[in-house]
Design an enzyme around this catalytic site. Structure first.
Site, short mmCIF file in Angstrom:
data_model
loop_
_atom_site.label_atom_id
_atom_site.label_comp_id
_atom_site.label_asym_id
_atom_site.label_seq_id
_atom_site.Cartn_x
_atom_site.Cartn_y
_atom_site.Cartn_z
CB CYS A 103 -0.99 -0.04 1.42
SG CYS A 103 -2.13 -1.38 0.87
CG HIS A 397 -6.34 1.80 0.34
ND1 HIS A 397 -5.20 2.43 -0.26
CD2 HIS A 397 -6.14 0.69 0.60
CE1 HIS A 397 -4.45 1.70 0.08
NE2 HIS A 397 -4.83 0.60 0.55
CB CYS A 427 -0.10 0.41 7.76
SG CYS A 427 -1.80 0.54 7.29
C1 LIG Z 1 -15.06 -4.50 4.46
C2 LIG Z 1 -15.44 -5.04 2.98
C3 LIG Z 1 -15.44 -6.44 3.22
C4 LIG Z 1 -16.80 -4.75 2.87
O1 LIG Z 1 -17.19 -4.78 1.67
P1 LIG Z 1 -18.55 -4.93 1.17
O2 LIG Z 1 -19.58 -5.86 2.01
O3 LIG Z 1 -18.86 -5.16 -0.30
O4 LIG Z 1 -19.09 -3.56 1.67
P2 LIG Z 1 -20.55 -2.69 1.37
O5 LIG Z 1 -19.99 -1.21 0.79
O6 LIG Z 1 -21.27 -3.28 0.53
O7 LIG Z 1 -20.97 -2.48 2.96
C5 LIG Z 1 -21.81 -3.37 3.35
C6 LIG Z 1 -22.83 -2.73 4.20
O8 LIG Z 1 -22.41 -1.42 5.21
C7 LIG Z 1 -23.06 -0.61 4.85
N1 LIG Z 1 -22.06 0.65 5.01
C8 LIG Z 1 -20.89 0.81 4.52
N2 LIG Z 1 -20.37 2.06 4.83
C9 LIG Z 1 -21.30 2.58 5.61
C10 LIG Z 1 -21.45 3.82 6.10
N3 LIG Z 1 -20.31 4.46 6.06
N4 LIG Z 1 -22.67 4.32 6.69
C11 LIG Z 1 -23.72 3.51 6.67
N5 LIG Z 1 -23.62 2.23 6.20
C12 LIG Z 1 -22.55 1.82 5.70
C13 LIG Z 1 -23.53 -0.56 3.26
O9 LIG Z 1 -24.55 0.28 3.05
C14 LIG Z 1 -23.81 -2.16 2.95
O10 LIG Z 1 -25.23 -2.35 3.71
P3 LIG Z 1 -26.28 -3.25 3.03
O11 LIG Z 1 -25.54 -4.62 3.34
O12 LIG Z 1 -27.42 -3.07 3.83
O13 LIG Z 1 -26.18 -2.73 1.56
C15 LIG Z 1 -14.42 -4.65 1.96
O14 LIG Z 1 -14.67 -3.25 1.73
C16 LIG Z 1 -13.01 -4.98 2.25
O15 LIG Z 1 -12.59 -6.08 1.95
N6 LIG Z 1 -12.26 -3.68 2.62
C17 LIG Z 1 -11.06 -4.07 2.92
C18 LIG Z 1 -9.80 -3.88 2.01
C19 LIG Z 1 -8.76 -4.47 2.63
O16 LIG Z 1 -8.35 -5.48 3.13
N7 LIG Z 1 -7.65 -3.14 2.32
C20 LIG Z 1 -6.30 -3.56 2.38
C21 LIG Z 1 -6.14 -2.73 3.61
S1 LIG Z 1 -4.59 -1.74 3.32
#
Ligand SMILES: CC(C)(COP(=O)(O)OP(=O)(O)OC[C@H]1O[C@@H](n2cnc3c(N)ncnc32)[C@H](O)[C@@H]1OP(=O)(O)O)[C@@H](O)C(=O)NCCC(=O)NCCS
Length: 443
Positions: A103, A397, A427
């Site tokens: 990253c 990101h 990180c």
């Molecule tokens: C965490 C993760 C699994 C979520 O993916 P996802 O399930 O596709 O996320 P979504 O955007 O669909 O959000 C899931 C739910 O949370 C809700 N949500 C997300 N952000 C929200 C917010 N700020 N406020 C309110 N609700 C929120 C969405 O509306 C969705 O609701 P629903 O299921 O009712 O539609 C994915 O983003 C991920 O893998 N992130 C980590 C990435 C990573 O590892 N990066 C490396 C780090 S350096």
């Protein structure tokens, strides 16, 4: 005296040797599988580089090199930096190389560029990165890959077919890349969850942090702060739509809504949710770096300067995303500055639990003594100076692009605050941490 100035004061008598950052730009960061799904990382990189170069007004012949990176490379174009040059308006003779530091990849691109400038090998360098998780490579299973190789060697059709005998449906299914740490087998999210537990970072603290970061990002967009650092992109294939803003920023975010989301990386006991994690995105970002003297000679007004940097690493089996707590003290020491000197602290938000863990380590005497061999901790970060315009949780990101986004965002905020110094941390996988100390235009 900064790390650079200490080592390079001999170059030109009396001249201060810092590397100027003269321009920065990014595409909007959009959710993968959305507006940019028909663009590759190379496409996104070329789009941002072309626009950045055009806006800079610098003659194309002035550019000496391009350094660019991508975290999940496409096997179809393994050297993204050179492909970006060849897809852009830049001269086809411009040398380019690709960087990779998970990253922190475009931080690596920027510090490579700075090193080249300070060595006197280059005066004007473009650095950046791009990511398309919409276009992430999908692999064949090991068994299917072996069968394909065997089939390509077989001489007769029956022999070719025989190569596939014994494959199950499971072997034929495509394998998506995993955001998994090879040495621990844990995903990024699981590693962050482990840190939340080990450091006692509560669900409430993570959600409050994320709600505030969302609010700041929404405010920054609403008040036009991003207008000059985010370009609009025509969305293929029909080009009837324009992506002009990040679509992860959720202006309707409230703490209460975040508190209701289900944990994802440990569904039963976990505290990390989609709302307090960075999302999966597509996008690109780049900056132009120049020798300070060259910028002055050409009458280019810098956004600021890259003063010092450091990379460090921790054992991935310990706390995977604690790298910034190791790299920041080194970068500050090389800059000859301390945490209270920082007017802005720009910290990559992989997860709220990671940011809060890094901050806890910054302030911990025990961490300083046991892990860094320092008598005193780095100190507490003033929340008003931390990610003042939101971080990766709301902004998104696209791995390779994040570092370059942060350099521009930090320097523009320093300019608005008439601040002198900023600390930037990232990180990264492998237990890596990156830290950069930036000087504002007035410093
Ligand atoms: C965490 C993760 C699994 C979520 O993916 P996802 O399930 O596709 O996320 P979504 O955007 O669909 O959000 C899931 C739910 O949370 C809700 N949500 C997300 N952000 C929200 C917010 N700020 N406020 C309110 N609700 C929120 C969405 O509306 C969705 O609701 P629903 O299921 O009712 O539609 C994915 O983003 C991920 O893998 N992130 C980590 C990435 C990573 O590892 N990066 C490396 C780090 S350096």
């Amino acid at each position: 005296m900064s790390h650079y100035r200490k080592h390079h004061h001999h170059r030109e008598e009396g001249a201060r040797h810092r590397v100027a950052v003269v321009a920065g730009l990014r595409t909007p960061f959009v959710r993968s599988g959305g507006d940019f799904q028909d663009l590759s990382a190379v496409d996104l990189g070329a789009i941002v580089v072309n626009e950045l170069v055009a806006r800079s007004g610098l003659p194309l012949a002035e550019f000496d090199a391009l350094v660019f990176g991508q975290v999940v490379p496409s096997p179809l174009s393994s050297l993204i930096a050179r492909e970006v040059v060849l897809r852009s308006e830049l001269p086809r003779t411009l040398p380019a190389h690709t960087t990779s530091r998970a990253c922190a990849t475009s931080i690596q691109a920027a510090t490579d560029a700075a090193d080249q400038i300070l060595l006197g090998h280059a005066d004007v360098v473009i650095a950046g990165g791009a990511e398309s998780l919409s276009d992430a490579p999908i692999f064949a299973s090991r068994k299917l890959a072996q069968a394909l190789v065997a089939a390509s060697r077989a001489r007769s059709i029956p022999d070719k077919l025989k190569a596939f005998a014994g494959l199950s449906l499971r072997d034929v299914a495509p394998v998506p890349p995993a955001l998994k740490e090879p040495t621990t087998g844990l995903t990024m999210g699981e590693s962050a969850q482990k840190m939340a537990w080990e450091n006692g970072i509560s669900r409430e603290a993570q959600d409050r942090y994320s709600a505030e970061s969302q609010r700041r990002a929404a405010d920054a967009w609403a008040s036009g702060k991003f207008a000059e650092e985010v370009m609009a992109v025509d969305v293929p294939p029909r080009f009837q739509k324009i992506a002009s803003a990040d679509n992860n920023v959720r202006t309707d975010t409230t703490y209460d809504a975040l508190a209701k989301l289900k944990p994802v990386f440990d569904r039963r006991y976990g505290t990390i949710t989609a709302g307090n994690s960075s999302p999966l995105n597509d996008g690109a970002a780049a900056v132009i770096l120049m020798a300070e003297g060259k910028a002055r000679a050409m009458g280019v007004k810098p956004l600021g300067y890259l003063r010092a940097y450091a990379y460090a690493a921790t054992d991935p089996g310990d706390q995977l995303l604690q790298g910034p707590a190791y790299a920041a003290p080194l970068a500050l020491a090389r800059a000859g500055l301390a945490l209270p000197d920082m007017d802005v602290v720009e910290m990559h938000e992989a997860f709220a639990a990671q940011v809060l863990s890094n901050l806890q380590a910054f302030g911990s005497r025990r961490f300083a003594q046991e892990k860094l061999g320092r008598a005193e901790p780095l100190g507490e970060v003033d929340p008003a100076r931390l990610n003042p315009n939101g971080g990766s949780i709301p902004l998104g990101h696209p791995f390779g692009a994040t570092g370059a986004r942060m350099i521009t965002q930090a320097l523009r905020e320093l300019g608005r605050r008439k601040g002198r110094h900023a600390l930037l941390t990232v990180c990264a996988a492998g237990g890596l941490g990156a830290a950069v100390v930036l000087d504002g235009p007035e410093a």
